[in-house]
Design a protein around this motif. Structure first.
Motif, PDB file in Angstrom:
ATOM      1  N   VAL A 497       0.828  -1.202   0.000  1.00 27.68           N
ATOM      2  CA  VAL A 497       0.000   0.000   0.000  1.00 27.68           C
ATOM      3  C   VAL A 497       0.865   1.256   0.000  1.00 27.68           C
ATOM      4  O   VAL A 497       0.526   2.261  -0.638  1.00 27.68           O
ATOM      5  N   ASN A 498       1.988   1.220   0.697  1.00 19.06           N
ATOM      6  CA  ASN A 498       2.892   2.380   0.678  1.00 19.06           C
ATOM      7  C   ASN A 498       3.357   2.689  -0.743  1.00 19.06           C
ATOM      8  O   ASN A 498       3.356   3.840  -1.187  1.00 19.06           O
ATOM      9  N   ALA A 499       3.769   1.644  -1.475  1.00 19.43           N
ATOM     10  CA  ALA A 499       4.232   1.838  -2.851  1.00 19.43           C
ATOM     11  C   ALA A 499       3.109   2.363  -3.731  1.00 19.43           C
ATOM     12  O   ALA A 499       3.324   3.218  -4.601  1.00 19.43           O
ATOM     13  N   LEU A 500       1.885   1.871  -3.499  1.00 15.00           N
ATOM     14  CA  LEU A 500       0.737   2.332  -4.292  1.00 15.00           C
ATOM     15  C   LEU A 500       0.484   3.816  -4.060  1.00 15.00           C
ATOM     16  O   LEU A 500       0.253   4.582  -5.004  1.00 15.00           O
ATOM     17  N   VAL A 501       0.526   4.253  -2.784  1.00 12.01           N
ATOM     18  CA  VAL A 501       0.304   5.666  -2.471  1.00 12.01           C
ATOM     19  C   VAL A 501       1.399   6.520  -3.094  1.00 12.01           C
ATOM     20  O   VAL A 501       1.136   7.568  -3.701  1.00 12.01           O
ATOM     21  N   LEU A 518      -0.720  18.521   0.114  1.00  9.32           N
ATOM     22  CA  LEU A 518      -0.800  17.069   0.257  1.00  9.32           C
ATOM     23  C   LEU A 518       0.358  16.581   1.114  1.00  9.32           C
ATOM     24  O   LEU A 518       1.511  16.889   0.850  1.00  9.32           O
ATOM     25  N   GLU A 519       0.030  15.837   2.170  1.00 10.33           N
ATOM     26  CA  GLU A 519       1.054  15.238   3.027  1.00 10.33           C
ATOM     27  C   GLU A 519       0.836  13.734   3.095  1.00 10.33           C
ATOM     28  O   GLU A 519      -0.306  13.258   3.082  1.00 10.33           O
ATOM     29  N   SER A 520       1.925  13.005   3.178  1.00  8.67           N
ATOM     30  CA  SER A 520       1.862  11.546   3.318  1.00  8.67           C
ATOM     31  C   SER A 520       2.626  11.129   4.563  1.00  8.67           C
ATOM     32  O   SER A 520       3.758  11.564   4.766  1.00  8.67           O
ATOM     33  N   HIS A 521       1.997  10.299   5.387  1.00  4.93           N
ATOM     34  CA  HIS A 521       2.636   9.721   6.571  1.00  4.93           C
ATOM     35  C   HIS A 521       2.505   8.206   6.449  1.00  4.93           C
ATOM     36  O   HIS A 521       1.457   7.641   6.793  1.00  4.93           O
ATOM     37  N   LEU A 522       3.545   7.587   5.939  1.00  2.00           N
ATOM     38  CA  LEU A 522       3.488   6.158   5.652  1.00  2.00           C
ATOM     39  C   LEU A 522       4.293   5.374   6.685  1.00  2.00           C
ATOM     40  O   LEU A 522       5.449   5.702   6.950  1.00  2.00           O
ATOM     41  N   ALA A 523       3.673   4.360   7.254  1.00  2.00           N
ATOM     42  CA  ALA A 523       4.317   3.553   8.298  1.00  2.00           C
ATOM     43  C   ALA A 523       5.520   2.805   7.729  1.00  2.00           C
ATOM     44  O   ALA A 523       5.454   2.223   6.643  1.00  2.00           O
ATOM     45  N   ASP A 524       6.631   2.841   8.455  1.00  2.00           N
ATOM     46  CA  ASP A 524       7.852   2.189   7.980  1.00  2.00           C
ATOM     47  C   ASP A 524       7.716   0.669   7.941  1.00  2.00           C
ATOM     48  O   ASP A 524       8.264   0.005   7.061  1.00  2.00           O
ATOM     49  N   GLU A 560      -2.408   8.633   5.199  1.00  2.00           N
ATOM     50  CA  GLU A 560      -1.620   7.894   6.184  1.00  2.00           C
ATOM     51  C   GLU A 560      -1.825   6.395   6.015  1.00  2.00           C
ATOM     52  O   GLU A 560      -2.878   5.943   5.550  1.00  2.00           O
ATOM     53  N   THR A 561      -0.809   5.637   6.409  1.00  2.00           N
ATOM     54  CA  THR A 561      -0.929   4.176   6.471  1.00  2.00           C
ATOM     55  C   THR A 561      -0.470   3.712   7.848  1.00  2.00           C
ATOM     56  O   THR A 561       0.369   4.335   8.485  1.00  2.00           O
ATOM     57  N   ASP A 562      -1.042   2.609   8.283  1.00  2.00           N
ATOM     58  CA  ASP A 562      -0.685   2.083   9.606  1.00  2.00           C
ATOM     59  C   ASP A 562      -1.151   0.637   9.699  1.00  2.00           C
ATOM     60  O   ASP A 562      -1.946   0.160   8.878  1.00  2.00           O
ATOM     61  N   ASN A 563      -0.628  -0.056  10.714  1.00  2.00           N
ATOM     62  CA  ASN A 563      -1.061  -1.424  11.020  1.00  2.00           C
ATOM     63  C   ASN A 563      -2.048  -1.391  12.171  1.00  2.00           C
ATOM     64  O   ASN A 563      -1.959  -0.535  13.062  1.00  2.00           O
ATOM     65  N   ALA A 564      -2.980  -2.325  12.186  1.00  2.26           N
ATOM     66  CA  ALA A 564      -3.954  -2.392  13.284  1.00  2.26           C
ATOM     67  C   ALA A 564      -4.350  -3.836  13.524  1.00  2.26           C
ATOM     68  O   ALA A 564      -4.541  -4.611  12.570  1.00  2.26           O
ATOM     69  N   LEU A 585      -5.563   2.463   5.558  1.00  2.00           N
ATOM     70  CA  LEU A 585      -5.274   3.586   4.668  1.00  2.00           C
ATOM     71  C   LEU A 585      -6.243   4.692   5.019  1.00  2.00           C
ATOM     72  O   LEU A 585      -7.454   4.525   4.903  1.00  2.00           O
ATOM     73  N   SER A 586      -5.703   5.838   5.498  1.00  2.00           N
ATOM     74  CA  SER A 586      -6.538   6.938   5.975  1.00  2.00           C
ATOM     75  C   SER A 586      -6.373   8.159   5.083  1.00  2.00           C
ATOM     76  O   SER A 586      -5.264   8.472   4.633  1.00  2.00           O
ATOM     77  N   VAL A 587      -7.485   8.860   4.866  1.00  2.00           N
ATOM     78  CA  VAL A 587      -7.488  10.141   4.136  1.00  2.00           C
ATOM     79  C   VAL A 587      -8.170  11.162   5.029  1.00  2.00           C
ATOM     80  O   VAL A 587      -9.339  11.000   5.383  1.00  2.00           O
ATOM     81  N   THR A 588      -7.428  12.212   5.409  1.00  2.00           N
ATOM     82  CA  THR A 588      -7.940  13.234   6.330  1.00  2.00           C
ATOM     83  C   THR A 588      -7.892  14.593   5.656  1.00  2.00           C
ATOM     84  O   THR A 588      -6.861  14.961   5.072  1.00  2.00           O
ATOM     85  N   ASP A 589      -8.997  15.328   5.754  1.00  2.00           N
ATOM     86  CA  ASP A 589      -9.019  16.688   5.193  1.00  2.00           C
ATOM     87  C   ASP A 589      -9.370  17.683   6.276  1.00  2.00           C
ATOM     88  O   ASP A 589      -9.829  17.315   7.371  1.00  2.00           O
ATOM     89  N   THR A 590      -9.143  18.957   5.989  1.00  2.00           N
ATOM     90  CA  THR A 590      -9.461  20.041   6.923  1.00  2.00           C
ATOM     91  C   THR A 590     -10.674  20.820   6.418  1.00  2.00           C
ATOM     92  O   THR A 590     -10.788  22.007   6.644  1.00  2.00           O
TER      93      THR A 590
END
Length: 796
Positions: A497-501, A518-524, A560-564, A585-590
């Motif tokens: 998913v990181n590579a896709l984003v 646009l900001e990206s916060h991708l989990a290592d 953003e991406t993360d594990n859960a 996979l999260s999408v956050t707007d203001t």
């Protein structure tokens, strides 16, 4: 006595003439001299007490008498009222109460030479007063109880503690046996259960029939007990007892037993207390039984007493009222004969399990009525202490079942109504959007024809592009509809998913415009996901477009991406979601955010907050369908004016990521291979056939499976079978199975616009099979056919 001082002679003469107990303690040692009345008080200690020193004569109260001697020989007096002491007057401990008056005896010089005590035993009065308070309190407690078992249990506990007994119980007497349901014990074992009255022996049984309390101070020496009875009682840790027999209409129905582990001298007060308690418990039990009988007769529930052998010994009138069977019919037939044959084995098993575990249980079964019908009964059953019987309470569920059926019918009608309303909304929305798109297609084709006829070729390409754009929009709408309905063909593969984003960042920047950062916060350490990468790209793009539209004046969008790891407690709140590991996979707007009422509707088809003419309202419903079909989940967090966060939960893939990069190549051509096309739609069949012929393949056409099977079972060459999944009659998958029976290595390409059973490819395709989703581009079809024919199906 000739050498006694005169003061001692005078005091002795005084006490000997008195009718009340008087004792004189002479000298520092307290030598005891007393009258006949005191000898009665002394009990078994007389005559050894006469002339003994008081501290040695009464060793169990030596400290008390030492204080008396010290105080009175110092010239003071002592007075006690209802003073409690424990004395061993007859070899065993005994609680007694006394009034005591101590005064010094003066010698000729006026100095204390001894102590004289005048006493009056008040044990009976004090015991009577205490007994009255005890009985009053016990009666109050018994009035609050409604079952014989509770009454017996409370009584045993209270009198056992009051008397300091080792064991107390109330037993029911019937058919020569004594049944103990509960008992109070202190330092000894319980005797709950059934016992034969023969163990008491004939002499003791004769004493019971007299009706007065049976008092035994020592089971080993009492003449009424046979050696066998004495030994039996001793083995049960009984050294002494008081039994009160209870009668009803000259019948022995009960026994209140107070037992001590060692021999014991029961006082008259204790014997009276046990007898009075016995009468009270008898009255309380009779009251409880009368109430129980009244409830038994009036209860609408089915009440019964039954044994583990299979027979009932008592049933209440509700059985006849509910089922029609008479009491005699119910008690003379095995209870299993009334059960529905399908319910009999689990019911008997539940009863047997209860007999083994001694724990109450519940179950439901069907019981026959006399007119041949069946009634659903919910049973609660509990074992009795005798290990032979159990009690059962059955509740007729017929009305509840009927109400449940009515409710289900009403709910089904409501669901059907809601379904038809949704279908109306869906079809109306589809018709609106497709009419717009078909206008572009039909209008473009009409203009192409007019311009060609008029020889105006310069504008034909423009109309072709317009018609193609409208057609592509229609294909996109179809794809979203399938995604919403979870009927699209997903190609679930391991996905980074990181590579896709990362690969989409340029596209997202262009889509969002310069006003939105646009900001990206991708989990290592992000896990690999199991999903359809193409559909995930579409979903992410759609979410970003929605976020852009919610920020007309600009803002910030964060991906953003993360594990859960979701546990069972989280999954319980979402019935369609299973606990487990997910990639988020999260999408956050203001942006402007959404109200609670809007959030509740965002996944509905054609619901949109955009102005009329902008958007189809299928975006989030498509993403929702994709997420659920993938085995994942979607959540929305939003507040008005505070922005929105959409989270996609994608199942984790356990394995290594493999990236396939396909080089760009020209449209591949055939080498004379024969391809059979089975398609019931004439237009699609025509187009595919034309493409095959143009690319150098030999084409065989068939309209359905019945037309194709004779050819496939013949010796005619067929290198590839291209078949629609949704054929009339036998579907494409069934056709493939039949074809492989005679051609086991035949390569097969499924084409589908909708396939109920082909929603997830990995569960639909066997080796040597591939799938394409309609509509598809000509070059994509050509490439897929060339790839299949160029591969060995035994290696796929």
């Amino acid at each position: 006595m000739g050498g006694w001082p005169q003061c001692l002679k005078n005091a002795t003469a005084l006490l000997l003439r008195s009718q009340v107990p008087i004792v004189m303690l002479w000298g520092d040692e307290g030598v005891m001299l007393y009258n006949d009345a005191y000898s009665g008080f002394a009990g078994g200690r007389h005559p050894d007490l006469l002339g003994s020193n008081v501290r040695e004569g009464w060793p169990e109260v030596a400290d008390f008498n030492d204080n008396v001697m010290t105080v009175c020989l110092a010239g003071d007096t002592l007075h006690y009222r209802d003073h409690e002491l424990t004395l061993h007057r007859n070899g065993t401990p005994e609680r007694v109460w006394m009034d005591l008056d101590y005064s010094p005896v003066l010698d000729e010089a006026g100095q204390p030479a001894g102590v004289i005590c005048i006493l009056a035993e008040t044990t009976e009065r004090v015991a009577a007063d205490r007994r009255s308070a005890f009985l009053s309190s016990l009666s109050d407690e018994l009035r609050a109880l409604t079952t014989p078992a509770d009454i017996m249990s409370l009584t045993a506990d209270r009198i056992g503690r009051w008397l300091g007994a080792s064991r107390v119980f109330y037993a029911e007497i019937a058919s020569g046996r004594m049944t103990v349901e509960r008992d109070f014990t202190h330092g000894v074992s319980s005797i709950v259960g059934e016992h034969s009255l023969e163990a008491f022996g004939p002499d003791l049984l004769a004493a019971y029939k007299v009706g007065t309390p049976v008092v035994v101070r020592n089971v080993r020496t009492d003449d009424r007990l046979s050696p066998e009875a004495s030994a039996g009682l001793s083995s049960r840790e009984v050294g002494a007892f008081v039994d009160v027999v209870l009668f009803e209409e000259a019948q022995w129905v009960g026994l209140l037993a107070v037992q001590n582990a060692t021999p014991r001298v029961w006082t008259a007060s204790e014997e009276t207390l046990v007898q009075e308690v016995g009468e009270r418990v008898k009255i309380a039990v009779e009251r409880a039984r009368a109430e129980r009988d009244r409830l038994w007769d009036l209860s609408q529930d089915l009440l019964a007493r039954a044994d583990y052998v299979g027979m009932m010994s008592a049933v209440n009138p509700a059985w006849t009222q509910a089922l029609g069977w008479s009491e005699n019919e119910l008690l003379t037939r095995g209870y299993a004969t009334f059960m529905h044959p399908d319910d009999e084995p689990p019911t008997i098993e539940a009863i047997a399990r209860m007999a083994e575990t001694r724990q109450p249980t519940r179950f439901e079964n069907r019981i026959a009525t006399k007119d041949g019908a069946w009634k659903h009964i919910e049973w609660t059953v509990a074992p009795e202490p005798d290990s032979n019987n159990f009690v059962a309470v059955g509740r007729d569920l017929s009305e509840a079942k009927a109400r449940e059926a009515d409710l289900q019918a009403a709910q089904e009608a409501l669901r059907q109504s809601q379904k038809m309303e949704a279908v109306g909304q869906l079809t109306g929305g589809i018709a609106h959007d497709f009419n717009n798109m078909l206008t572009g297609v039909i209008g473009g084709l009409d203009l192409i024809q007019r311009n060609i006829a008029a020889g105006r070729m310069d504008r034909v390409q423009k109309y072709i592009d317009a018609a193609s754009t409208s057609a592509q929009r229609a294909a996109g709408l179809t794809s979203r509809l399938l995604a919403f309905g979870r009927r699209q063909s997903l190609d679930l593969k391991v996905t980074d998913v990181n590579a896709l984003v990362t690969s989409m960042e340029d596209l997202l920047h262009r889509t969002l415009g310069e006003q939105i950062a646009l900001e990206s916060h991708l989990a290592d350490d992000l896990w690999a996901a199991s999903t359809d990468a193409n559909q995930l790209e579409s979903a992410l793009l759609n979410l970003c477009i929605n976020a852009r539209d919610a920020m007309p004046n600009g803002g910030k969008l964060t991906v953003e991406t993360d594990n859960a790891e979701l546990d069972d407690s989280y999954a319980r709140d979402y019935p369609e979601l299973q606990a487990g590991q997910y990639v988020i996979l999260s999408v956050t707007d203001t942006g402007s955010g959404m109200s609670t009422s809007t959030i509740e509707k965002v996944f509905e088809p054609f619901f949109t907050t955009k102005p009329v003419g902008q958007g189809t309202g299928l975006g989030l419903s498509m993403i929702y369908g994709f997420a659920r079909q993938s085995g994942g989940h979607i959540r929305i967090y939003s507040e008005l004016g505070q922005g929105t966060t959409v989270k996609l939960f994608l199942p984790r893939f356990e394995g290594e990521i493999q990236t396939d990069v396909a080089p760009a190549i020209a449209i591949p051509r055939g080498a004379g291979e024969t391809v059979m096309i089975v398609e019931d739609d004439a237009s699609v069949r025509l187009i595919v056939t034309e493409v095959l012929n143009e690319l150098g393949y030999g084409a065989i056409e068939a309209i359905d499976a019945s037309t194709a099977i004779p050819i496939l079972q013949s010796s005619r060459q067929v290198d590839l079978l291209v078949t629609d999944v949704g054929l009339p009659g036998l579907n494409g998958r069934q056709l493939a199975e039949i074809a492989r029976q005679s051609r086991p290595h035949l390569k097969i390409l499924f084409i589908t616009g909708y396939a109920q059973n082909a929603a997830v490819r990995s569960g639909f395709l066997d080796p040597g099979m591939e799938m394409m989703t309609k509509p598809f581009a000509i070059d994509a079809l050509a490439t897929k056919i060339r790839d299949i024919l160029g591969a060995d199906p035994r290696e796929i």
